[in-house]
Motif scaffolding. Sequence first.
Motif, mmCIF file in Angstrom:
data_model
loop_
_atom_site.group_PDB
_atom_site.id
_atom_site.type_symbol
_atom_site.label_atom_id
_atom_site.label_comp_id
_atom_site.label_asym_id
_atom_site.label_seq_id
_atom_site.Cartn_x
_atom_site.Cartn_y
_atom_site.Cartn_z
ATOM 1 N N VAL A 177 0.765 -1.352 -15.253
ATOM 2 C CA VAL A 177 0.518 -1.078 -13.749
ATOM 3 C C VAL A 177 -0.510 -0.334 -13.658
ATOM 4 C CG1 VAL A 177 1.788 -0.062 -11.832
ATOM 5 C CG2 VAL A 177 3.115 -1.597 -13.270
ATOM 6 N N HIS A 178 -0.974 0.678 -14.275
ATOM 7 C CA HIS A 178 -2.042 1.686 -13.995
ATOM 8 C C HIS A 178 -3.376 1.023 -14.323
ATOM 9 C CE1 HIS A 178 0.515 5.147 -13.266
ATOM 10 N NE2 HIS A 178 1.082 5.031 -14.280
ATOM 11 N N ILE B 203 7.168 5.175 -8.063
ATOM 12 C CA ILE B 203 7.360 4.300 -6.829
ATOM 13 C C ILE B 203 8.285 3.444 -6.927
ATOM 14 C CG2 ILE B 203 6.113 2.051 -6.179
ATOM 15 C CD1 ILE B 203 3.537 3.112 -7.838
ATOM 16 N N GLN C 82 4.460 0.141 -17.576
ATOM 17 C CA GLN C 82 3.785 1.346 -16.847
ATOM 18 C C GLN C 82 2.171 1.344 -17.295
ATOM 19 O OE1 GLN C 82 4.631 5.146 -18.486
ATOM 20 N NE2 GLN C 82 4.003 6.260 -16.821
ATOM 21 N N LEU D 284 -0.901 -7.741 -9.183
ATOM 22 C CA LEU D 284 -0.968 -6.941 -7.831
ATOM 23 C C LEU D 284 -1.639 -8.036 -6.707
ATOM 24 C CD1 LEU D 284 -1.293 -4.191 -6.551
ATOM 25 C CD2 LEU D 284 -3.707 -4.092 -7.488
ATOM 26 N N LEU E 116 -3.963 -1.236 -10.937
ATOM 27 C CA LEU E 116 -4.573 -0.391 -10.079
ATOM 28 C C LEU E 116 -5.889 0.167 -10.212
ATOM 29 C CD1 LEU E 116 -1.142 1.634 -9.430
ATOM 30 C CD2 LEU E 116 -1.979 -0.183 -7.839
ATOM 31 N N ASP E 117 -6.270 0.625 -11.531
ATOM 32 C CA ASP E 117 -7.703 0.848 -11.745
ATOM 33 C C ASP E 117 -8.667 -0.286 -11.596
ATOM 34 O OD1 ASP E 117 -6.756 3.355 -12.093
ATOM 35 O OD2 ASP E 117 -6.833 3.194 -14.307
ATOM 36 N N LEU F 59 6.786 5.465 -12.718
ATOM 37 C CA LEU F 59 5.901 5.044 -11.967
ATOM 38 C C LEU F 59 5.674 6.108 -10.594
ATOM 39 C CD1 LEU F 59 5.885 1.154 -11.766
ATOM 40 C CD2 LEU F 59 4.298 2.603 -13.171
ATOM 41 N N LEU G 53 0.212 1.243 -2.467
ATOM 42 C CA LEU G 53 1.481 0.335 -2.892
ATOM 43 C C LEU G 53 2.771 0.510 -2.162
ATOM 44 C CD1 LEU G 53 1.099 -1.469 -5.420
ATOM 45 C CD2 LEU G 53 1.858 0.178 -6.921
ATOM 46 N N SER H 278 -2.458 4.235 -5.927
ATOM 47 C CA SER H 278 -1.054 4.132 -5.890
ATOM 48 C C SER H 278 -0.248 4.347 -4.633
ATOM 49 C CB SER H 278 -0.333 4.890 -6.972
ATOM 50 O OG SER H 278 -0.735 6.279 -6.699
ATOM 51 N N ASP H 279 -1.055 5.280 -3.507
ATOM 52 C CA ASP H 279 -0.242 5.464 -2.278
ATOM 53 C C ASP H 279 -0.394 4.259 -1.376
ATOM 54 O OD1 ASP H 279 -2.992 5.863 -1.680
ATOM 55 O OD2 ASP H 279 -2.837 7.770 -0.661
ATOM 56 N N VAL I 134 7.181 -1.938 -6.205
ATOM 57 C CA VAL I 134 7.196 -2.723 -7.389
ATOM 58 C C VAL I 134 8.449 -3.581 -7.359
ATOM 59 C CG1 VAL I 134 7.101 -2.770 -9.762
ATOM 60 C CG2 VAL I 134 5.627 -1.062 -8.780
#
Length: 388
Positions: free
Chosen positions: A124-125, A180, A121, A92, A128-129, A178, A138, A135-136, A141
């Motif tokens: 990715v989560h 995204i 998946q 990221l 972000l955590d 995702l 981002l 996620s908005d 990908v």
Amino acid sequence: MNRLRIIEALYRHPLSSRGDLARHTQLSRATVSTLVEEMVRAGLVEEGTGPGSSGAGIEGGLGRPPVLLSLVSGAAFALGLDFGHTHIRVALCDLSGEPVVDDYSLAEVDHAPSESLDLAQRLVHDALDTAGVASDRLLGVGMGLAAPINKATGNLEANGILPGWHGIRPAAEMEARLGIPVALDNDANLGALGEKAFGAARGVDDLVYIRLSAGIGAGIIIAGQPYQGHVGVAGEIGHVLSDPHGPICRCGNRGCLETIASPVAVAALLQRSLRQPITVPRLLELVAEGDRGARRAVADAGEAVGQALSTVVNILNPELVVVGGDLAQAGDILLSPIAAAIERHSVAPAAAAVRVTAGTLGPRAEVLGAAALILAKSPRALVARLGT
Ligand SMILES: [Zn+2]
């Protein structure tokens, strides 16, 4: 359009004064000031004084440094995903390209596409955590896979190259998981982008990145732009003819470079002479320990790679050849024969113009290139967000 010009200028020239921006964008100082105020209010641009920019003398006056502007690096993020044969890696990156999370997990990617996509998946989560990024924020990908990708259809040309993935449309599958946008590219193309954006090829506009891993592939950048060919499968140097009497390749041809010079092929050579199983990490250990047979096997692979590259050097006249992938860890034992073979087999002016170097990003080249793929499009994405 004016907003885009300012964001692009700040993307290319961080720490620019308003005067610098007016010059870079050909906009008036008044327009620049108005738009910059708007972007500062939107949390996209921040002020800070830094070491003098090119506009210092004009703008600052005596002893008064100009206010320098940059994009707020945490205003938006890009995510890279790299699917190797036995791992999935995630990075990221903020707008400045700095990786705020870099993680990987071992996975049997080749034969298990659905499980691999599910694992990606989760990675990715988790990323972000860990970074506390919603996620908005981002922008997209970027995703890399070790197979040629047909740009026209979005399909993998996976037959024989990536068993188990035939008929799967990875970008669409990942997007569905995702929610995204996902941009898919071949791993060697992404390695080239990564080394250009963050590594050994910074500031170089004509380069070939060759990746010597389980497979051999090349990413080509010409005049600063990735070159992907008519349907996106350019750079398959692993499947050029290297030995007409060599073994049958997984692509169905005989004697491809990959059957001679991939790390797995080199390790297999030693296996025969040392009469014990030799993994690629063990091969690299033997090289580091000075084992004559291991060094000879790697040097011969380097010569074969250099011979294949000499044709590329003749045709493209690159400034730089960056060597990446597992085998690049062998250092000069590999690089010197590559350089010597290019020198011997290319036309003199092209050979004199090219440098051969190891990549500096190691196993992160592809995942950072995947993020760079999104970051390269970030000015447009950021302008679209300002409009909402
Ligand atoms: Zn082949």
